[in-house]
Scaffold this motif. Structure first.
Motif, mmCIF file in Angstrom:
data_model
loop_
_atom_site.group_PDB
_atom_site.id
_atom_site.type_symbol
_atom_site.label_atom_id
_atom_site.label_comp_id
_atom_site.label_asym_id
_atom_site.label_seq_id
_atom_site.Cartn_x
_atom_site.Cartn_y
_atom_site.Cartn_z
ATOM 1 N N GLY A 172 0.805 -1.214 0.000
ATOM 2 C CA GLY A 172 0.000 0.000 0.000
ATOM 3 C C GLY A 172 0.840 1.267 0.000
ATOM 4 N N GLN A 173 1.968 1.225 -0.690
ATOM 5 C CA GLN A 173 2.897 2.356 -0.719
ATOM 6 C C GLN A 173 3.167 2.794 -2.151
ATOM 7 N N CYS A 174 3.355 4.086 -2.339
ATOM 8 C CA CYS A 174 3.734 4.609 -3.662
ATOM 9 C C CYS A 174 4.572 5.856 -3.477
ATOM 10 N N TYR A 175 5.210 6.289 -4.575
ATOM 11 C CA TYR A 175 6.011 7.513 -4.572
ATOM 12 C C TYR A 175 5.339 8.543 -5.480
ATOM 13 N N VAL A 176 5.369 9.786 -5.031
ATOM 14 C CA VAL A 176 4.845 10.902 -5.819
ATOM 15 C C VAL A 176 5.989 11.857 -6.108
ATOM 16 N N ARG A 177 6.222 12.128 -7.399
ATOM 17 C CA ARG A 177 7.264 13.081 -7.789
ATOM 18 C C ARG A 177 6.613 14.369 -8.269
ATOM 19 N N PHE A 178 6.882 15.444 -7.546
ATOM 20 C CA PHE A 178 6.321 16.734 -7.902
ATOM 21 C C PHE A 178 7.145 17.384 -9.018
ATOM 22 N N ALA A 179 6.519 18.281 -9.750
ATOM 23 C CA ALA A 179 7.166 18.878 -10.924
ATOM 24 C C ALA A 179 8.176 19.957 -10.550
ATOM 25 N N GLU A 180 8.032 20.559 -9.375
ATOM 26 C CA GLU A 180 8.880 21.687 -9.006
ATOM 27 C C GLU A 180 9.743 21.363 -7.794
ATOM 28 N N LYS A 181 10.826 22.095 -7.666
ATOM 29 C CA LYS A 181 11.723 21.929 -6.528
ATOM 30 C C LYS A 181 10.985 22.191 -5.221
ATOM 31 N N ASN A 182 11.218 21.329 -4.230
ATOM 32 C CA ASN A 182 10.578 21.418 -2.911
ATOM 33 C C ASN A 182 9.059 21.296 -2.977
ATOM 34 N N GLY A 183 8.558 20.709 -4.066
ATOM 35 C CA GLY A 183 7.117 20.516 -4.197
ATOM 36 C C GLY A 183 6.554 19.600 -3.116
ATOM 37 N N ALA A 184 7.316 18.545 -2.773
ATOM 38 C CA ALA A 184 6.864 17.618 -1.724
ATOM 39 C C ALA A 184 6.853 18.308 -0.364
ATOM 40 N N LYS A 185 7.876 19.114 -0.101
ATOM 41 C CA LYS A 185 7.928 19.846 1.173
ATOM 42 C C LYS A 185 6.724 20.775 1.310
ATOM 43 N N THR A 186 6.449 21.516 0.250
ATOM 44 C CA THR A 186 5.338 22.461 0.290
ATOM 45 C C THR A 186 4.015 21.751 0.527
ATOM 46 N N PHE A 187 3.815 20.618 -0.159
ATOM 47 C CA PHE A 187 2.571 19.872 -0.004
ATOM 48 C C PHE A 187 2.417 19.350 1.422
ATOM 49 N N LEU A 188 3.440 18.728 1.970
ATOM 50 C CA LEU A 188 3.361 18.137 3.306
ATOM 51 C C LEU A 188 3.233 19.199 4.386
ATOM 52 N N ASN A 189 3.847 20.356 4.179
ATOM 53 C CA ASN A 189 3.732 21.435 5.163
ATOM 54 C C ASN A 189 2.300 21.937 5.293
ATOM 55 N N ASN A 190 1.514 21.766 4.241
ATOM 56 C CA ASN A 190 0.106 22.188 4.308
ATOM 57 C C ASN A 190 -0.688 21.351 5.309
ATOM 58 N N PHE A 191 -0.218 20.121 5.577
ATOM 59 C CA PHE A 191 -0.934 19.216 6.478
ATOM 60 C C PHE A 191 -0.199 19.032 7.814
ATOM 61 N N LYS A 192 0.895 19.745 7.947
ATOM 62 C CA LYS A 192 1.684 19.635 9.170
ATOM 63 C C LYS A 192 0.987 20.371 10.309
ATOM 64 N N LYS A 193 0.913 19.745 11.485
ATOM 65 C CA LYS A 193 0.269 20.369 12.640
ATOM 66 C C LYS A 193 1.093 21.543 13.132
ATOM 67 N N ASP A 194 0.392 22.582 13.612
ATOM 68 C CA ASP A 194 1.077 23.793 14.056
ATOM 69 C C ASP A 194 2.007 23.533 15.230
ATOM 70 N N SER A 195 1.634 22.537 16.071
ATOM 71 C CA SER A 195 2.436 22.262 17.266
ATOM 72 C C SER A 195 3.724 21.506 16.952
ATOM 73 N N THR A 196 3.871 21.049 15.741
ATOM 74 C CA THR A 196 5.058 20.270 15.361
ATOM 75 C C THR A 196 6.107 21.186 14.744
ATOM 76 N N ASP A 197 7.222 21.307 15.441
ATOM 77 C CA ASP A 197 8.298 22.183 14.962
ATOM 78 C C ASP A 197 9.416 21.402 14.269
ATOM 79 N N GLU A 198 9.270 20.081 14.204
ATOM 80 C CA GLU A 198 10.314 19.264 13.603
ATOM 81 C C GLU A 198 10.398 19.498 12.094
ATOM 82 N N GLU A 199 11.625 19.420 11.594
ATOM 83 C CA GLU A 199 11.830 19.530 10.160
ATOM 84 C C GLU A 199 11.339 18.254 9.482
ATOM 85 N N LEU A 200 10.792 18.402 8.294
ATOM 86 C CA LEU A 200 10.333 17.231 7.557
ATOM 87 C C LEU A 200 11.518 16.342 7.199
ATOM 88 N N GLY A 201 11.303 15.029 7.275
ATOM 89 C CA GLY A 201 12.351 14.086 6.953
ATOM 90 C C GLY A 201 11.771 12.706 6.730
#
Length: 280
Positions: A172-201
Protein backbone atom coordinates in the motif's frame (compact mmCIF):
# COMPACT_ATOMS: atom_id res chain seq x y z
CA UNK A 1 30.48 17.17 -64.05
CA UNK A 2 33.91 15.96 -62.91
CA UNK A 3 33.29 12.61 -64.57
CA UNK A 4 32.34 14.22 -67.86
CA UNK A 5 35.41 16.48 -67.81
CA UNK A 6 37.73 13.55 -67.11
CA UNK A 7 36.27 11.62 -70.06
CA UNK A 8 36.67 14.49 -72.56
CA UNK A 9 40.21 15.72 -71.95
CA UNK A 10 38.88 18.45 -69.67
CA UNK A 11 36.29 19.77 -72.12
CA UNK A 12 32.79 20.57 -70.87
CA UNK A 13 29.92 20.95 -73.40
CA UNK A 14 28.12 24.27 -73.22
CA UNK A 15 24.73 22.55 -72.96
CA UNK A 16 25.94 21.00 -69.70
CA UNK A 17 27.17 24.34 -68.40
CA UNK A 18 23.88 26.04 -69.25
CA UNK A 19 22.04 23.73 -66.83
CA UNK A 20 23.36 25.68 -63.84
CA UNK A 21 20.52 27.66 -62.28
CA UNK A 22 22.66 30.67 -61.46
CA UNK A 23 23.79 30.96 -65.08
CA UNK A 24 20.24 30.48 -66.36
CA UNK A 25 19.16 33.47 -64.29
CA UNK A 26 21.57 35.59 -66.33
CA UNK A 27 20.98 34.07 -69.78
CA UNK A 28 19.82 30.90 -71.50
CA UNK A 29 21.76 31.67 -74.71
CA UNK A 30 25.10 29.85 -74.77
CA UNK A 31 26.33 32.18 -77.53
CA UNK A 32 26.15 35.08 -75.07
CA UNK A 33 28.32 33.16 -72.62
CA UNK A 34 30.86 32.30 -75.32
CA UNK A 35 31.17 35.96 -76.36
CA UNK A 36 31.66 37.01 -72.73
CA UNK A 37 34.41 34.41 -72.27
CA UNK A 38 36.19 35.60 -75.41
CA UNK A 39 36.40 39.08 -73.88
CA UNK A 40 37.78 37.75 -70.57
CA UNK A 41 41.42 38.60 -69.84
CA UNK A 42 41.90 36.19 -66.93
CA UNK A 43 43.11 33.36 -69.14
CA UNK A 44 41.43 30.88 -66.81
CA UNK A 45 39.24 29.21 -69.47
CA UNK A 46 39.67 28.37 -73.15
CA UNK A 47 37.04 27.80 -75.84
CA UNK A 48 37.11 24.94 -78.33
CA UNK A 49 37.44 25.63 -82.09
CA UNK A 50 33.81 24.66 -82.63
CA UNK A 51 32.76 27.14 -79.96
CA UNK A 52 30.60 24.55 -78.20
CA UNK A 53 32.95 23.49 -75.40
CA UNK A 54 35.09 25.10 -72.71
CA UNK A 55 37.81 23.84 -70.41
CA UNK A 56 40.20 25.14 -67.79
CA UNK A 57 43.37 26.62 -69.33
CA UNK A 58 45.32 26.92 -66.06
CA UNK A 59 45.99 23.81 -63.95
CA UNK A 60 44.12 23.30 -60.71
CA UNK A 61 46.11 24.46 -57.68
CA UNK A 62 47.69 21.78 -55.52
CA UNK A 63 45.58 21.11 -52.44
CA UNK A 64 48.45 21.65 -50.03
CA UNK A 65 48.04 22.68 -46.41
CA UNK A 66 49.27 26.18 -47.23
CA UNK A 67 46.73 26.55 -50.04
CA UNK A 68 43.84 25.30 -47.86
CA UNK A 69 44.84 27.62 -44.99
CA UNK A 70 44.96 30.57 -47.37
CA UNK A 71 41.62 29.57 -48.85
CA UNK A 72 40.04 29.38 -45.40
CA UNK A 73 41.31 32.85 -44.53
CA UNK A 74 39.67 34.17 -47.70
CA UNK A 75 36.40 32.35 -46.95
CA UNK A 76 33.94 34.02 -44.59
CA UNK A 77 30.91 32.63 -42.76
CA UNK A 78 27.92 34.96 -42.59
CA UNK A 79 24.71 34.22 -40.77
CA UNK A 80 21.34 35.94 -40.56
CA UNK A 81 20.07 36.11 -44.15
CA UNK A 82 16.45 35.38 -45.10
CA UNK A 83 16.03 31.85 -46.45
CA UNK A 84 14.84 33.09 -49.86
CA UNK A 85 17.90 35.35 -50.40
CA UNK A 86 19.66 35.22 -53.78
CA UNK A 87 23.33 35.79 -54.53
CA UNK A 88 22.81 39.40 -55.55
CA UNK A 89 20.84 40.02 -52.35
CA UNK A 90 23.66 38.63 -50.24
CA UNK A 91 26.23 40.63 -52.19
CA UNK A 92 24.22 43.79 -51.54
CA UNK A 93 24.06 42.98 -47.83
CA UNK A 94 27.84 42.88 -47.65
CA UNK A 95 28.05 46.52 -48.74
CA UNK A 96 25.36 47.89 -46.44
CA UNK A 97 25.17 48.60 -42.72
CA UNK A 98 23.42 45.38 -41.75
CA UNK A 99 23.88 43.54 -38.46
CA UNK A 100 25.41 40.25 -39.60
CA UNK A 101 27.71 37.70 -38.06
CA UNK A 102 30.85 37.66 -40.22
CA UNK A 103 33.90 35.46 -39.64
CA UNK A 104 36.37 33.54 -41.75
CA UNK A 105 36.18 29.77 -42.00
CA UNK A 106 38.85 29.15 -39.36
CA UNK A 107 37.09 31.41 -36.88
CA UNK A 108 33.76 29.74 -37.63
CA UNK A 109 35.20 26.24 -37.19
CA UNK A 110 36.86 27.19 -33.91
CA UNK A 111 33.69 28.77 -32.57
CA UNK A 112 31.57 25.73 -33.47
CA UNK A 113 34.10 23.37 -31.86
CA UNK A 114 34.05 25.42 -28.65
CA UNK A 115 30.24 25.47 -28.72
CA UNK A 116 29.95 21.69 -29.05
CA UNK A 117 32.62 21.20 -26.38
CA UNK A 118 30.63 23.42 -24.02
CA UNK A 119 27.47 21.42 -24.69
CA UNK A 120 29.26 18.14 -23.97
CA UNK A 121 30.55 19.53 -20.67
CA UNK A 122 27.06 20.63 -19.64
CA UNK A 123 25.68 17.18 -20.44
CA UNK A 124 28.41 15.58 -18.31
CA UNK A 125 27.56 17.88 -15.42
CA UNK A 126 23.86 17.07 -15.67
CA UNK A 127 24.61 13.36 -15.86
CA UNK A 128 26.80 13.59 -12.76
CA UNK A 129 24.01 15.38 -10.89
CA UNK A 130 22.13 12.50 -9.26
CA UNK A 131 19.22 14.44 -7.73
CA UNK A 132 17.45 16.26 -10.54
CA UNK A 133 14.77 18.07 -8.51
CA UNK A 134 15.53 18.50 -4.82
CA UNK A 135 12.72 18.09 -2.31
CA UNK A 136 10.29 16.85 -4.95
CA UNK A 137 9.72 13.27 -3.73
CA UNK A 138 7.01 12.12 -1.34
CA UNK A 139 6.29 8.58 -0.14
CA UNK A 140 2.70 7.69 0.75
CA UNK A 141 1.82 4.75 3.02
CA UNK A 142 -1.41 3.02 4.12
CA UNK A 143 -3.03 3.20 0.68
CA UNK A 144 -5.56 0.64 -0.50
CA UNK A 145 -3.93 -1.55 -3.12
CA UNK A 146 -6.99 -1.02 -5.32
CA UNK A 147 -6.27 2.72 -5.52
CA UNK A 148 -5.40 3.91 -9.01
CA UNK A 149 -2.28 6.00 -9.39
CA UNK A 150 -4.01 8.35 -11.83
CA UNK A 151 -6.59 9.21 -9.17
CA UNK A 152 -3.79 10.01 -6.73
CA UNK A 153 -2.12 12.24 -9.29
CA UNK A 154 -5.33 14.10 -10.14
CA UNK A 155 -6.19 14.66 -6.47
CA UNK A 156 -2.75 15.91 -5.39
CA UNK A 157 -2.44 18.08 -8.50
CA UNK A 158 -5.29 20.16 -7.06
CA UNK A 159 -2.74 21.40 -4.49
CA UNK A 160 0.57 21.21 -6.37
CA UNK A 161 1.66 20.11 -9.84
CA UNK A 162 2.62 16.43 -9.97
CA UNK A 163 5.01 15.00 -12.56
CA UNK A 164 4.69 11.29 -11.84
CA UNK A 165 3.11 8.75 -9.48
CA UNK A 166 4.36 5.18 -9.18
CA UNK A 167 2.02 2.21 -9.01
CA UNK A 168 0.86 1.16 -5.51
CA UNK A 169 2.83 -1.86 -4.30
CA UNK A 170 1.53 -4.76 -2.21
CA UNK A 171 2.21 -2.92 1.05
CA UNK A 172 0.00 0.00 0.00
CA UNK A 173 2.90 2.36 -0.72
CA UNK A 174 3.73 4.61 -3.66
CA UNK A 175 6.01 7.51 -4.57
CA UNK A 176 4.85 10.90 -5.82
CA UNK A 177 7.26 13.08 -7.79
CA UNK A 178 6.32 16.73 -7.90
CA UNK A 179 7.17 18.88 -10.92
CA UNK A 180 8.88 21.69 -9.01
CA UNK A 181 11.72 21.93 -6.53
CA UNK A 182 10.58 21.42 -2.91
CA UNK A 183 7.12 20.52 -4.20
CA UNK A 184 6.86 17.62 -1.72
CA UNK A 185 7.93 19.85 1.17
CA UNK A 186 5.34 22.46 0.29
CA UNK A 187 2.57 19.87 0.00
CA UNK A 188 3.36 18.14 3.31
CA UNK A 189 3.73 21.43 5.16
CA UNK A 190 0.11 22.19 4.31
CA UNK A 191 -0.93 19.22 6.48
CA UNK A 192 1.68 19.63 9.17
CA UNK A 193 0.27 20.37 12.64
CA UNK A 194 1.08 23.79 14.06
CA UNK A 195 2.44 22.26 17.27
CA UNK A 196 5.06 20.27 15.36
CA UNK A 197 8.30 22.18 14.96
CA UNK A 198 10.31 19.26 13.60
CA UNK A 199 11.83 19.53 10.16
CA UNK A 200 10.33 17.23 7.56
CA UNK A 201 12.35 14.09 6.95
CA UNK A 202 12.20 10.40 6.17
CA UNK A 203 11.12 9.59 9.76
CA UNK A 204 8.50 12.32 10.10
CA UNK A 205 5.03 11.05 9.15
CA UNK A 206 2.40 13.59 8.10
CA UNK A 207 -1.18 12.38 8.39
CA UNK A 208 -3.73 13.52 5.82
CA UNK A 209 -6.84 12.35 3.97
CA UNK A 210 -6.49 11.22 0.37
CA UNK A 211 -9.41 9.92 -1.68
CA UNK A 212 -11.32 9.09 1.50
CA UNK A 213 -8.37 7.23 3.02
CA UNK A 214 -6.27 8.01 6.10
CA UNK A 215 -2.71 7.94 4.81
CA UNK A 216 0.76 9.03 5.87
CA UNK A 217 3.15 11.11 3.79
CA UNK A 218 6.93 11.20 4.14
CA UNK A 219 9.47 13.51 2.55
CA UNK A 220 11.98 11.34 0.68
CA UNK A 221 15.50 12.57 1.37
CA UNK A 222 19.09 11.41 1.89
CA UNK A 223 20.16 8.04 0.48
CA UNK A 224 16.60 7.05 -0.40
CA UNK A 225 16.20 10.16 -2.55
CA UNK A 226 19.53 9.53 -4.30
CA UNK A 227 18.61 5.90 -4.91
CA UNK A 228 15.31 6.91 -6.53
CA UNK A 229 16.93 9.46 -8.82
CA UNK A 230 19.78 7.12 -9.70
CA UNK A 231 17.27 4.53 -10.90
CA UNK A 232 15.30 7.25 -12.68
CA UNK A 233 18.41 8.48 -14.54
CA UNK A 234 19.30 4.95 -15.64
CA UNK A 235 15.80 4.22 -16.95
CA UNK A 236 15.56 7.62 -18.62
CA UNK A 237 18.85 7.03 -20.44
CA UNK A 238 17.62 3.66 -21.71
CA UNK A 239 14.36 5.17 -22.96
CA UNK A 240 16.17 7.97 -24.82
CA UNK A 241 18.54 5.47 -26.45
CA UNK A 242 15.65 3.21 -27.43
CA UNK A 243 13.67 6.14 -28.84
CA UNK A 244 16.57 7.49 -30.91
CA UNK A 245 17.12 4.03 -32.40
CA UNK A 246 13.65 4.02 -33.91
CA UNK A 247 13.49 7.66 -34.97
CA UNK A 248 15.32 7.17 -38.24
CA UNK A 249 12.39 6.89 -40.61
CA UNK A 250 12.02 3.15 -40.03
CA UNK A 251 9.00 1.27 -38.76
CA UNK A 252 9.31 -1.31 -36.04
CA UNK A 253 9.44 -4.82 -37.52
CA UNK A 254 6.31 -6.95 -37.02
CA UNK A 255 7.31 -10.38 -35.74
CA UNK A 256 4.46 -12.38 -37.22
CA UNK A 257 0.93 -12.16 -38.60
CA UNK A 258 -0.63 -12.22 -35.11
CA UNK A 259 1.37 -9.14 -34.08
CA UNK A 260 0.28 -7.41 -37.27
CA UNK A 261 -3.39 -8.13 -36.60
CA UNK A 262 -3.02 -6.97 -33.00
CA UNK A 263 -1.43 -3.73 -34.18
CA UNK A 264 -4.26 -3.13 -36.65
CA UNK A 265 -6.88 -3.82 -33.99
CA UNK A 266 -5.29 -1.29 -31.64
CA UNK A 267 -5.36 1.32 -34.35
CA UNK A 268 -9.06 0.71 -34.99
CA UNK A 269 -9.95 0.95 -31.30
CA UNK A 270 -8.01 4.16 -30.79
CA UNK A 271 -9.67 5.79 -33.78
CA UNK A 272 -13.11 4.90 -32.44
CA UNK A 273 -12.28 6.66 -29.18
CA UNK A 274 -11.50 9.82 -31.17
CA UNK A 275 -8.34 10.53 -29.25
CA UNK A 276 -9.88 10.09 -25.75
CA UNK A 277 -8.40 7.80 -23.12
CA UNK A 278 -9.74 4.28 -23.17
CA UNK A 279 -8.82 0.66 -23.15
CA UNK A 280 -6.84 -0.71 -26.05
Amino acid sequence: MKTQISQNDGWLPMEQLMKFNKLKQITTDDAVVIEALKKSKSGLLEISECGKKIRRALPMPELSKEYIDDLNLRTIHMKGFPKDSKFDDIKAFCYNDVDLLMENKNEYTTRKQEYHKSRREKKKQLKAQVVKTEGALMKIKNLSTSTKFIDIKNEITKHSKVAFVTAIDESGQCYVRFAEKNGAKTFLNNFKKDSTDEELGADIAIDFDLLGQKVQGFLVSGDEEKEYWSEFNQNHGKNVSKKSTWQRGKKRPIEDENDKNESENKTIKISKNNGHDGEE
